[in-house]
Write a protein that holds these residues in place. Structure first.
Motif, PDB file in Angstrom:
ATOM      1  N   CYS A   1       0.841  -1.195   0.000  1.00  0.00           N
ATOM      2  CA  CYS A   1       0.000   0.000   0.000  1.00  0.00           C
ATOM      3  C   CYS A   1       0.881   1.251   0.000  1.00  0.00           C
ATOM      4  CB  CYS A   1      -0.925  -0.029   1.210  1.00  0.00           C
ATOM      5  SG  CYS A   1      -2.046   1.367   1.314  1.00  0.00           S
ATOM      6  N   PHE A   2       1.913   1.263   0.851  1.00  0.00           N
ATOM      7  CA  PHE A   2       2.817   2.421   0.875  1.00  0.00           C
ATOM      8  C   PHE A   2       3.454   2.633  -0.487  1.00  0.00           C
ATOM      9  CE2 PHE A   2       6.970   4.359   1.060  1.00  0.00           C
ATOM     10  CZ  PHE A   2       6.675   5.556   1.694  1.00  0.00           C
ATOM     11  N   LYS A   3       3.950   1.531  -1.085  1.00  0.00           N
ATOM     12  CA  LYS A   3       4.633   1.654  -2.374  1.00  0.00           C
ATOM     13  C   LYS A   3       3.720   2.267  -3.428  1.00  0.00           C
ATOM     14  CE  LYS A   3       8.129  -2.010  -2.384  1.00  0.00           C
ATOM     15  NZ  LYS A   3       8.374  -3.412  -2.780  1.00  0.00           N
ATOM     16  N   GLU A   4       2.435   1.889  -3.399  1.00  0.00           N
ATOM     17  CA  GLU A   4       1.517   2.465  -4.384  1.00  0.00           C
ATOM     18  C   GLU A   4       1.234   3.937  -4.071  1.00  0.00           C
ATOM     19  OE1 GLU A   4      -2.350   0.621  -4.912  1.00  0.00           O
ATOM     20  OE2 GLU A   4      -2.799   2.006  -6.576  1.00  0.00           O
ATOM     21  N   LEU A   5       0.932   4.230  -2.798  1.00  0.00           N
ATOM     22  CA  LEU A   5       0.553   5.604  -2.422  1.00  0.00           C
ATOM     23  C   LEU A   5       1.675   6.604  -2.683  1.00  0.00           C
ATOM     24  CD1 LEU A   5      -1.184   4.899   1.009  1.00  0.00           C
ATOM     25  CD2 LEU A   5      -2.336   5.583  -1.112  1.00  0.00           C
ATOM     26  N   VAL A   6       2.913   6.180  -2.406  1.00  0.00           N
ATOM     27  CA  VAL A   6       4.013   7.148  -2.466  1.00  0.00           C
ATOM     28  C   VAL A   6       4.340   7.545  -3.912  1.00  0.00           C
ATOM     29  CG1 VAL A   6       6.074   5.658  -2.584  1.00  0.00           C
ATOM     30  CG2 VAL A   6       6.124   7.752  -1.227  1.00  0.00           C
ATOM     31  N   GLU A   7       3.958   6.711  -4.869  1.00  0.00           N
ATOM     32  CA  GLU A   7       4.225   7.039  -6.262  1.00  0.00           C
ATOM     33  C   GLU A   7       3.176   7.996  -6.841  1.00  0.00           C
ATOM     34  OE1 GLU A   7       6.937   6.324  -7.834  1.00  0.00           O
ATOM     35  OE2 GLU A   7       7.756   4.841  -6.436  1.00  0.00           O
ATOM     36  N   VAL A   8       2.054   8.167  -6.125  1.00  0.00           N
ATOM     37  CA  VAL A   8       0.987   9.041  -6.632  1.00  0.00           C
ATOM     38  C   VAL A   8       1.285  10.464  -6.168  1.00  0.00           C
ATOM     39  CG1 VAL A   8      -1.488   9.473  -6.709  1.00  0.00           C
ATOM     40  CG2 VAL A   8      -0.638   7.126  -6.434  1.00  0.00           C
ATOM     41  N   PRO A   9       1.484  11.398  -7.108  1.00  0.00           N
ATOM     42  CA  PRO A   9       1.869  12.751  -6.695  1.00  0.00           C
ATOM     43  C   PRO A   9       0.754  13.462  -5.934  1.00  0.00           C
ATOM     44  CG  PRO A   9       1.463  12.671  -9.062  1.00  0.00           C
ATOM     45  CD  PRO A   9       1.385  11.252  -8.560  1.00  0.00           C
ATOM     46  N   SER A  10       1.104  14.055  -4.782  1.00  0.00           N
ATOM     47  CA  SER A  10       0.122  14.845  -4.031  1.00  0.00           C
ATOM     48  C   SER A  10       0.815  15.967  -3.271  1.00  0.00           C
ATOM     49  CB  SER A  10      -0.674  13.954  -3.075  1.00  0.00           C
ATOM     50  OG  SER A  10       0.178  13.295  -2.151  1.00  0.00           O
TER      51      SER A  10
ATOM     52  N   ALA B   1       1.677   6.840   7.131  1.00  0.00           N
ATOM     53  CA  ALA B   1       0.532   6.928   8.037  1.00  0.00           C
ATOM     54  C   ALA B   1      -0.771   6.637   7.290  1.00  0.00           C
ATOM     55  CB  ALA B   1       0.471   8.308   8.691  1.00  0.00           C
ATOM     56  N   VAL B   2      -0.842   7.086   6.025  1.00  0.00           N
ATOM     57  CA  VAL B   2      -2.043   6.785   5.220  1.00  0.00           C
ATOM     58  C   VAL B   2      -2.144   5.266   5.030  1.00  0.00           C
ATOM     59  CG1 VAL B   2      -3.261   7.201   3.047  1.00  0.00           C
ATOM     60  CG2 VAL B   2      -1.866   9.030   4.060  1.00  0.00           C
ATOM     61  N   ALA B   3      -1.005   4.620   4.754  1.00  0.00           N
ATOM     62  CA  ALA B   3      -1.002   3.158   4.606  1.00  0.00           C
ATOM     63  C   ALA B   3      -1.443   2.493   5.912  1.00  0.00           C
ATOM     64  CB  ALA B   3       0.388   2.668   4.195  1.00  0.00           C
ATOM     65  N   CYS B   4      -0.999   3.038   7.055  1.00  0.00           N
ATOM     66  CA  CYS B   4      -1.418   2.504   8.364  1.00  0.00           C
ATOM     67  C   CYS B   4      -2.936   2.607   8.536  1.00  0.00           C
ATOM     68  CB  CYS B   4      -0.746   3.253   9.506  1.00  0.00           C
ATOM     69  SG  CYS B   4       0.998   2.849   9.711  1.00  0.00           S
ATOM     70  N   ALA B   5      -3.510   3.720   8.068  1.00  0.00           N
ATOM     71  CA  ALA B   5      -4.965   3.899   8.186  1.00  0.00           C
ATOM     72  C   ALA B   5      -5.691   2.800   7.412  1.00  0.00           C
ATOM     73  CB  ALA B   5      -5.370   5.283   7.676  1.00  0.00           C
ATOM     74  N   PHE B   6      -5.180   2.479   6.218  1.00  0.00           N
ATOM     75  CA  PHE B   6      -5.845   1.426   5.437  1.00  0.00           C
ATOM     76  C   PHE B   6      -5.573   0.043   6.026  1.00  0.00           C
ATOM     77  CE2 PHE B   6      -5.895   4.784   2.090  1.00  0.00           C
ATOM     78  CZ  PHE B   6      -7.270   4.899   2.065  1.00  0.00           C
ATOM     79  N   ALA B   7      -4.392  -0.162   6.626  1.00  0.00           N
ATOM     80  CA  ALA B   7      -4.123  -1.446   7.291  1.00  0.00           C
ATOM     81  C   ALA B   7      -5.076  -1.627   8.469  1.00  0.00           C
ATOM     82  CB  ALA B   7      -2.673  -1.506   7.754  1.00  0.00           C
ATOM     83  N   MET B   8      -5.375  -0.506   9.131  1.00  0.00           N
ATOM     84  CA  MET B   8      -6.324  -0.563  10.240  1.00  0.00           C
ATOM     85  C   MET B   8      -7.725  -0.923   9.731  1.00  0.00           C
ATOM     86  SD  MET B   8      -7.324   2.434  12.962  1.00  0.00           S
ATOM     87  CE  MET B   8      -8.617   3.227  12.027  1.00  0.00           C
TER      88      MET B   8
END
Ligand SMILES: [Zn+2]
Length: 346
Positions: A13-22, A192-199
């Motif tokens: 999840c982190f690997k995917e999120l971090v590649e998306v520009p924001s 932290a966003v990845a942690c939210a989805f893991a939760m």
């Protein structure tokens, strides 16, 4: 009780999120990704008028509402001027350290949907050509973007659709090592966003409801200090999930969770921190208590915004914050476990 978190999911999840520009304030590309992850675990995303995404979790008791935030924005840049030679000048979005991005690949996003790669270059970019290559300060005035295109004039660049105000994303250079270390830009705060989805994954797979009605918020303006400034009226506790720090006179450790007692804007809520310590001990999460120097979160942005609530902050400790950061999967896992312990009120 220790919560078994799906570590492979956290990493993927982190690997995917971090590649998306924001970069700060730019949510076009991340919005559908957050909606897809929420839908995967049976939740929907709603937005306030500032564009902050929320996921609402019904509680066992809906008379009280708590909020956990993981800011979705990252540091970035904005094009401010196209030079006559076709290079681009920028301004920082958030607390960029230019020394940390020299030589990095960047991606310029035009308003009509095109994108171009380039490289961050210093005016004194070569030790063979410039006697001050090692000493010239790196800042807005001395750094520019060299596009990976055959452009030699302002007109060449404009023909690509590039203009002032275009968003610039910096490549995260993400790498997980076999020893469990994560090296990447924007661990702050995509981890932290990845942690939210893991939760959410854990809650949905185990059919669990939080103790109280819970909002997950993903603000896009934390890096300029105002992401948590507005909070829905019913929220009584604001927990910012954000990176911990590592350095002299700091207690942070990559394999532990830092619970912040005070940062540059003052102390977090005394009693809420006591409760977090209790949750960390019950959930067997390795943690430290710490006081941060030049640091702030959406938690105290919420307090300073005049909202009627109490706030706290915790997260995985990182080396080299606001650069290419490093942490350990144990610190990320511990962060997700402490979030679960808090929402389930174990
Ligand atoms: Zn952060």
């Amino acid at each position: 009780m220790k919560f078994p978190i799906d570590k492979q999911f956290l990493i993927d999840c982190f690997k995917e999120l971090v590649e998306v520009p924001s970069p700060v304030g730019y949510d076009l590309q991340l919005r559908p990704v957050l909606e897809r992850y929420a839908a995967r675990f049976g939740y929907t995303v709603t937005y306030d008028r500032r564009g902050t995404p929320y996921i609402e979790l019904e509680g066992q008791d809906n008379s009280k509402t708590v909020l956990l935030s993981a800011h979705a924005d990252t540091l970035g840049l904005m094009v401010r001027h196209i030079e006559a030679d076709g290079t681009l000048l920028v301004r920082a979005l958030g607390g960029i350290n230019y020394c940390n991005i020299e030589g990095s690949t960047v991606i310029v996003y035009t308003r009509d949907g095109r994108s171009y790669t380039g490289m961050m270059v210093c005016r004194s970019h070569s030790v063979h050509v410039f006697l001050d290559a090692r000493t010239l300060p790196r800042n807005d005035e001395t750094m520019f973007i060299l596009l990976d295109k055959d452009v030699h004039s302002k007109e060449d660049v404009q023909a690509l659709g590039i203009q002032n105000g275009d968003i610039v994303h910096i490549e995260p250079e993400c790498e997980f090592t076999e020893t469990g270390y994560l090296k990447s830009r924007f661990i702050d705060d995509k981890a932290a966003v990845a942690c939210a989805f893991a939760m959410l994954k854990y809650l949905s797979e185990n059919g669990l409801k939080p103790k109280y009605r819970t909002l997950l918020a993903f603000p896009y303006r934390e890096e300029i200090g105002v992401g948590g400034r507005y909070v829905p009226e019913e929220v009584s506790e604001y927990i910012a999930i954000d990176i911990g720090l590592i350095g002299p006179q700091h207690a942070g450790d990559e394999r532990k969770v830092s619970i912040c007692a005070k940062d540059k804007n003052g102390p977090y809520d005394y009693e809420l921190i006591n409760r977090l310590i209790g949750y960390a001990e019950k959930a067997e999460v390795p943690y430290v208590l710490d006081v941060f120097l030049n640091y702030s979160t959406d938690g105290n942005a919420a307090v300073r915004g005049g909202n009627n609530l109490i706030a706290a902050d915790f997260g995985m400790a990182c080396w080299c914050s606001h650069g290419r950061e490093r942490t350990h999967i144990d610190g990320i896992e511990g962060t997700a476990q402490l979030m679960l312990a808090y929402v389930l009120d174990i």
